[in-house]
Motif scaffolding. Structure first.
Motif, PDB file in Angstrom:
ATOM      1  N   UNK A  69     -24.333  13.788  38.786  1.00 58.84           N
ATOM      2  CA  UNK A  69     -25.672  13.234  38.555  1.00 58.84           C
ATOM      3  C   UNK A  69     -26.635  14.266  37.973  1.00 58.84           C
ATOM      4  N   UNK A  70     -26.581  15.501  38.449  1.00 59.42           N
ATOM      5  CA  UNK A  70     -27.489  16.530  37.925  1.00 59.42           C
ATOM      6  C   UNK A  70     -27.206  16.816  36.464  1.00 59.42           C
ATOM      7  N   UNK A  71     -25.929  16.837  36.098  1.00 59.04           N
ATOM      8  CA  UNK A  71     -25.562  17.076  34.703  1.00 59.04           C
ATOM      9  C   UNK A  71     -26.070  15.951  33.809  1.00 59.04           C
ATOM     10  N   UNK A  72     -25.998  14.704  34.294  1.00 55.84           N
ATOM     11  CA  UNK A  72     -26.503  13.567  33.524  1.00 55.84           C
ATOM     12  C   UNK A  72     -28.011  13.683  33.333  1.00 55.84           C
ATOM     13  N   UNK A  73     -28.719  14.042  34.387  1.00 54.87           N
ATOM     14  CA  UNK A  73     -30.172  14.173  34.284  1.00 54.87           C
ATOM     15  C   UNK A  73     -30.549  15.291  33.314  1.00 54.87           C
ATOM     16  N   UNK A  74     -29.858  16.403  33.411  1.00 53.37           N
ATOM     17  CA  UNK A  74     -30.162  17.520  32.517  1.00 53.37           C
ATOM     18  C   UNK A  74     -29.895  17.153  31.067  1.00 53.37           C
ATOM     19  N   UNK A  75     -28.706  16.628  30.803  1.00 49.42           N
ATOM     20  CA  UNK A  75     -28.331  16.326  29.430  1.00 49.42           C
ATOM     21  C   UNK A  75     -29.227  15.248  28.824  1.00 49.42           C
ATOM     22  N   UNK A  76     -29.444  14.174  29.568  1.00 49.84           N
ATOM     23  CA  UNK A  76     -30.143  13.028  29.002  1.00 49.84           C
ATOM     24  C   UNK A  76     -31.661  13.195  28.970  1.00 49.84           C
ATOM     25  N   UNK A  77     -32.235  13.737  30.024  1.00 52.74           N
ATOM     26  CA  UNK A  77     -33.695  13.856  30.075  1.00 52.74           C
ATOM     27  C   UNK A  77     -34.179  15.080  29.290  1.00 52.74           C
ATOM     28  N   UNK A  78     -33.581  16.226  29.541  1.00 53.28           N
ATOM     29  CA  UNK A  78     -33.984  17.427  28.808  1.00 53.28           C
ATOM     30  C   UNK A  78     -33.615  17.298  27.336  1.00 53.28           C
ATOM     31  N   UNK A  79     -32.438  16.697  27.059  1.00 55.18           N
ATOM     32  CA  UNK A  79     -32.049  16.476  25.666  1.00 55.18           C
ATOM     33  C   UNK A  79     -33.047  15.606  24.930  1.00 55.18           C
ATOM     34  N   UNK A  80     -33.539  14.558  25.600  1.00 56.25           N
ATOM     35  CA  UNK A  80     -34.558  13.696  24.992  1.00 56.25           C
ATOM     36  C   UNK A  80     -35.859  14.456  24.778  1.00 56.25           C
TER      37      UNK A  80
END
Length: 285
Positions: A69-80
């Motif tokens: 879950x943390x990896x998803x949040x980092x990739x998707x939110x920070x990436x955006x």
């Protein structure tokens, strides 16, 4: 010529979108996963100026989101967030491709104003990403359109998703096995999604948000029946009757806003979309 950056350009939607937009006269700059990590500021500094960004890049396989879950949040939110900073610097208009975020719906069909009730870490990452988009539009005056896609299907989709799983069983096995026959979803064919993105590019202004679905729902059982009809098979169907935790039993998109403001109307009903999907899978079987 209008130049468009497509992030996630080698994914299911991205790879078909590249060709589709080229055929509509756009110059395309691709940002595939292989180019680098979208969360890293340095990567974005190396990208040339464009007129539009279609942001598809995201980790999106829901079962993995529960484990990472943390990896998803980092990739998707920070990436955006990095993408939006790039767009702000270059005055690029943005199409942010989001997902179904409504959880168990309180009413059907589901309008864009329905409360957001993310029921998995992937959906949570998309909700937070949308909020970053909304903030940038409001406080940095960026032109951003968000498209909330319902259940997209079509040629090239990963085999772990429902429709390709059933089609592959229908073409190769002596039976069809699924978990649960009852859940209903709103399925939208990929070519209709591509058209929605094209119309959004042509109309992006300030902040806009649209549901992109078919406006109808089908159960797993109905999907199997339609696939078997097209494949001309009558295989036995075996359901393990496993109901997933927090299962959503029915989903229908209210697409009236996209029809009104984008002049977008789905062109592929389920039968037509399945026929094209099955024909492609047969060709590469």
């Amino acid at each position: 010529m209008n130049k468009i950056l497509i992030t996630g350009s080698t994914g299911f939607i991205g790879k078909t979108l590249v060709d589709y937009l080229k055929s509509n006269g756009f110059e395309i700059l691709e940002f595939p996963r292989e180019k680098g990590d979208i969360t890293q500021k340095e990567i974005w500094k190396s990208i040339a100026k464009v007129n539009y960004v279609v942001h598809l890049a995201a980790r999106n396989f829901v079962p993995d989101s529960w484990k990472e879950s943390s990896d998803f949040l980092e990739s998707n939110v920070i990436g955006t967030s990095r993408m939006l900073e790039y767009a702000k610097e270059h005055d690029s208009k943005v199409i942010f491709v989001s997902a179904y975020l409504y959880g168990k719906p309180e009413i059907l069909p589901i309008k864009e104003a329905h409360p957001l009730l993310p029921n998995n870490p992937y959906a949570l990452s998309k909700v937070l990403s949308e909020e970053v988009c909304r903030f940038h539009s409001q406080y940095f005056d960026q032109d951003i359109t968000i498209l909330r896609l319902f259940n997209v299907y079509g040629p090239g989709q990963r085999s772990s998703f429902l429709i390709p799983t059933i089609v592959n069983q229908c073409l190769k096995n002596d039976k069809i096995e699924v978990l649960d026959l009852e859940p209903r979803r709103d399925y939208i064919y990929i070519e209709d999604v591509l058209n929605a993105i094209l119309l959004s590019i042509k109309n992006v202004n300030k902040f806009q948000l649209y549901n992109i679905g078919s406006g109808t729902s089908f159960s797993v059982s109905e999907i199997i029946d339609r696939i078997q009809k097209i494949c001309n098979t009558k295989l036995p169907v075996i359901s393990s009757q496993v109901v997933r935790k927090n299962e959503i039993m029915d989903v229908i998109a209210d697409i009236s806003l996209a029809k009104k403001e984008l002049n977008w109307v789905p062109q592929f009903d389920l039968a037509k979309g399945l026929e094209k999907t099955i024909a492609t899978l047969r060709k590469f079987d």
